[in-house]
Every structure is written in C-alpha cells, then in structure tokens.
Scaffold this active site. Structure first.
Site, mmCIF file in Angstrom:
data_model
loop_
_atom_site.group_PDB
_atom_site.id
_atom_site.type_symbol
_atom_site.label_atom_id
_atom_site.label_comp_id
_atom_site.label_asym_id
_atom_site.label_seq_id
_atom_site.Cartn_x
_atom_site.Cartn_y
_atom_site.Cartn_z
ATOM 1 N N HIS A 132 150.920 72.601 42.952
ATOM 2 C CA HIS A 132 151.329 74.003 42.819
ATOM 3 C C HIS A 132 150.163 74.891 42.406
ATOM 4 C CE1 HIS A 132 155.533 72.325 41.509
ATOM 5 N NE2 HIS A 132 155.221 71.994 42.735
ATOM 6 N N TYR A 163 158.313 81.622 39.811
ATOM 7 C CA TYR A 163 159.463 81.783 40.703
ATOM 8 C C TYR A 163 159.996 83.213 40.605
ATOM 9 C CZ TYR A 163 159.276 76.711 40.676
ATOM 10 O OH TYR A 163 158.851 75.414 40.780
ATOM 11 N N HIS A 213 163.014 79.322 45.631
ATOM 12 C CA HIS A 213 163.818 78.999 44.443
ATOM 13 C C HIS A 213 165.088 79.846 44.371
ATOM 14 C CE1 HIS A 213 163.679 76.895 40.463
ATOM 15 N NE2 HIS A 213 162.786 76.170 41.084
ATOM 16 N N GLU A 237 160.642 76.575 50.963
ATOM 17 C CA GLU A 237 161.535 75.709 50.188
ATOM 18 C C GLU A 237 162.658 76.481 49.501
ATOM 19 O OE1 GLU A 237 159.197 73.439 47.473
ATOM 20 O OE2 GLU A 237 160.828 73.186 46.049
ATOM 21 N N GLU A 263 166.911 70.434 46.526
ATOM 22 C CA GLU A 263 166.630 69.848 45.207
ATOM 23 C C GLU A 263 167.806 69.985 44.248
ATOM 24 O OE1 GLU A 263 163.026 72.102 44.282
ATOM 25 O OE2 GLU A 263 163.945 72.758 42.433
ATOM 26 N N ARG A 284 164.861 67.525 50.460
ATOM 27 C CA ARG A 284 164.038 67.341 49.251
ATOM 28 C C ARG A 284 164.911 67.184 48.006
ATOM 29 N NH1 ARG A 284 160.274 69.547 47.723
ATOM 30 N NH2 ARG A 284 160.811 70.319 45.704
ATOM 31 N N ASP A 317 159.566 67.381 35.238
ATOM 32 C CA ASP A 317 160.701 66.807 34.525
ATOM 33 C C ASP A 317 161.419 65.742 35.353
ATOM 34 O OD1 ASP A 317 161.614 68.759 36.197
ATOM 35 O OD2 ASP A 317 162.958 69.717 34.762
ATOM 36 N N GLU A 340 155.936 66.120 46.574
ATOM 37 C CA GLU A 340 155.558 67.081 45.531
ATOM 38 C C GLU A 340 154.980 66.293 44.350
ATOM 39 O OE1 GLU A 340 158.891 69.042 43.670
ATOM 40 O OE2 GLU A 340 157.710 70.826 43.246
HETATM 41 MG MG MG Z 1 161.505 73.603 44.234
#
Ligand code: MG
Length: 405
Positions: A132, A163, A213, A237, A263, A284, A317, A340
C-alpha cells in the site's frame, strides 16, 4: 498412530504484538492432539470483536471437538458450520477458521508435507504481492510507489489520504456526532487526479491498484470505474458494499476496469451470483471470515471455472498464521492473481517463527510440514489485547450521518 489420534485440547490465543491501541488484536486457535508434540494452529482474527471469537472457541468448539479424529477435516468443518443451527457470520466463521486451519496444519504434519502439497502442489514458486502506497499529495504517493518498485514490487496499491481520502474532512452541521468524516465526491475527484499523475510520472510498467472501500454511492462508483478505465488498473477493489452487489451487472456493462470484491463476504450466497455471472475479476475474501482453508479452496476452484482469479485479503490484522494459509493457497491455485501484503514487524516474526518471507516482490512459503509456522505463547502473553473501540470504523458523511468505514 492415525487410528488412535484424537483432538485433546482446543483453545483460543489472543495477542496484540507491537502496537498500542485496539487496532491489531490477533486470535490464533491451537489444537493439540493425543500424539505428544503434534498440534496445529489456525487464524481466527476478528480484530473488531476478538473476545466474542475467543468465547465461541473456548466455550463451544472445544467441548464439541475434543476426542474427535483431527484428520476428518471436511467432516469437522461441516459439523462446526451447522452446530449452532444459525450459520455463518464473522464471529462464527472466524472461530471455525481457527479450527479448520489448525486441522490442515496437523494433517500436513502427519503427512510430513507442507499444506500446499495437500492442495495439489506448487503451480508457482512464489506469490506476487502488492503493498500500500499512501500520501497527502499525488507527488507523495508517486514517491512511495517508486520506493516499493525499488524493492522489486511490480504491483502497488495507491491511495491518497487513506480510505475515502480524508485529507480535508468536511465540516458537518453544528452538533453532529464525532467520527471519521469523509466526503465521497471530493474523494472520487481526487482519485482521478491521483491516477492521472501516477501514470504521467511512473509510466505504464507498474501495475496500479486502488481500494474504494465502499466509500461511494453506487452510481458514483460506476462513474469512477469508467473514469479510471483509461489508467489501466490491475484492479479496483471493493467498489460497492456487499449490500449492493446487484449493481455489478450495471457496472460490468459500463466499463472494463478489472474488479476485485469480497473482503467483507461471510456467506456463499454473497459470492455465488458474482462468480456465476462473471461479474468480478478477482475474489478477495478474508479467509478466516469465510471459515478457513476448506471453503477457500472450494471458492478458488469455483472461480477457476469462471475465469476469476484469487486475491485473498492480507491486511495487518490477519495473524501470521493466516498469512501463511493465504500463501499455501496462492502457490497451489492455478487461478491465483495477486496477494495483498502488510509485512511483519520484528516482534511478530519472533512471536511466530516460520513467517513466510518476501523476495523480489514474491512471497514464498517455507517447506516445513503443515502451515510451517509456530507460535511462542510465552511471548504472545506479554502482549495482551487491549480493550477499547475502534475510531476508523466510526465513519461519517459530510452531513453528519453514518457512512461505510
Ligand atoms: Mg480492501
């Protein structure tokens, strides 16, 4: 050995290595067997509700599983999945994942093989990663992308102001609730300017990614995907929240920006229509949030039939055990796309001996049996999980109302 092998003990281990605040609370499930020294580890990390996951593991899954054959991975997955009668959801799935990954770890150790061998063997030696890059201006983001390229990365995710682009949060009406404010329209416009600058200064060689996001209303999201089409992203994404997956058909008819999604998915009903309709390009999911390696390998195979690649969620996390599980799937899935990568702190590497390593932009699993990773429980106990609520998920829109985090 296999005829008498049984699960002896199941317990959740919680730790928050190397960070203050409640941002990174890792949960690992340890399954011990009746064979001395034979145990497995699985990731059950749900940072935002960690104690709930620990309770499910310790109070409900341990008594359900102790005494059973740990090699019956599939049957035990089905049993845990239905045992509460009400199924799925991030708390239950993470608890299930902790057990499931630990059973794959045990199976690998019994076989004397890394988990990727049990999944069909290597299709590639390493999995390409992306990291990132974030900054306060297009120039700053470009510098960070260049720094990753200098480390050998070919794929970089670019964001400006985090984000939703929270560089100059809007001023809400007087008396509004505190929170993490963002302005969707300002964010969308700034993102186009960012990619214009990145392509202008970095050229076409580096593969660029971006994470929306879920910060935009659906029709604005469609417009952004069209505006970004000319910059040839590797993928865009989480353009839409799971509640709005019906918009993907409209989105697909409007542009060919590659789409990565999932996600936040916790239930197969969320991904099935997107996969069957070929409405996304990368799946993902957060593997522990869907229940572990057992459902993830099935999802990967389903996606393979529809020309969709994998890009398993890999944020900070996820425990190193969870990252290891991602990598075993990555190297053994023919339709792997990208991984990622958040990287590990020194303390995490000490706490979890066997962390997968990155070389020249690729992450490689080690060749030890099972997931190839262990946990220093004594060290983990020195980093207890803090209590507290998260700030970044208290997202607010310009008028002061709640938004998606
Ligand atoms: Mg994401």
């Amino acid at each position: 050995m296999a005829t008498t092998l049984a699960i002896r003990k199941v317990r959740a281990l919680a730790t928050s290595p190397g960070r203050g605040g409640p941002q990174k609370r890792l949960i690992v499930v340890r399954v011990d067997t009746t064979e001395p020294g034979l145990h497995g580890l699985g990731c059950a990390t749900f940072t935002q509700r960690h104690a709930a996951v620990c309770t499910v593991v310790d109070q409900f899954l341990a008594p359900l599983l102790e005494g059973r054959d740990p090699l019956r991975t599939e049957d035990l997955w089905q049993l845990v999945h239905v045992n509460a009668y009400w199924r799925s959801g991030p708390v239950m799935n993470n608890a299930l994942s902790g057990v499931d990954m630990a059973l794959w770890d045990i199976k690998g150790k019994v076989a004397g093989m890394p988990v990727y061998q049990l999944l069909g063997g290597k299709c590639r030696e390493g999995a390409a990663i992306y990291r990132h890059a974030d900054g306060r201006s297009p120039e700053e983001v470009a510098d960070r992308v260049r720094a990753f390229m200098a480390e050998g990365l070919r794929h970089v995710r670019a964001q400006m102001g985090g984000y939703g682009g929270r560089l100059s949060p809007p001023l809400p009406p007087a008396g509004s609730q505190p929170g993490a404010y963002y302005d969707p329209e300002a964010y969308a416009r700034a993102t186009v300017r960012l990619f214009d600058h990145l392509r202008e200064t970095l050229g076409d060689e580096v593969a660029l990614l971006h994470d929306v996001h879920e910060r935009l209303p659906p029709i604005r999201a469609v417009a952004l995907a069209r505006e970004l089409e000319r910059y040839g992203l590797f993928f865009l994404e989480d353009l839409l929240p799971p509640e709005q997956i019906s918009w993907f058909r409209t989105l697909r008819s409007q542009c060919c920006t590659p789409l990565a999604m999932g996600e936040l998915f916790v239930n197969s009903n969320e991904w099935q229509p997107l996969v069957e309709g070929r409405l996304i390009d990368f799946v993902r999911c957060h593997i522990s949030a869907i229940g572990g390696i057992t459902p993830a390998r099935k999802l990967a195979t389903l996606c393979e039939a529809f020309g969709i690649r994998t890009a398993w969620h890999g944020p900070g996390d996820v425990s190193p055990v969870g990252h290891a599980a991602n990598v075993h799937l990555d190297v053994s899935s023919p339709n792997f796309g990208i991984q990622e990568w958040a990287g590990f702190s020194e303390i995490e590497q000490e706490m979890f001996p066997g962390c997968p390593q990155v070389r020249d932009g690729y992450v490689v699993p080690n060749d030890r049996p099972g997931l190839g990773i262990d946990m220093n429980e004594e060290l983990a106990a020195r980093y207890p999980c803090p209590d507290g609520v998260l700030d970044w998920t208290q997202a607010r829109l310009p008028d002061g109302s709640c938004g998606y985090p």
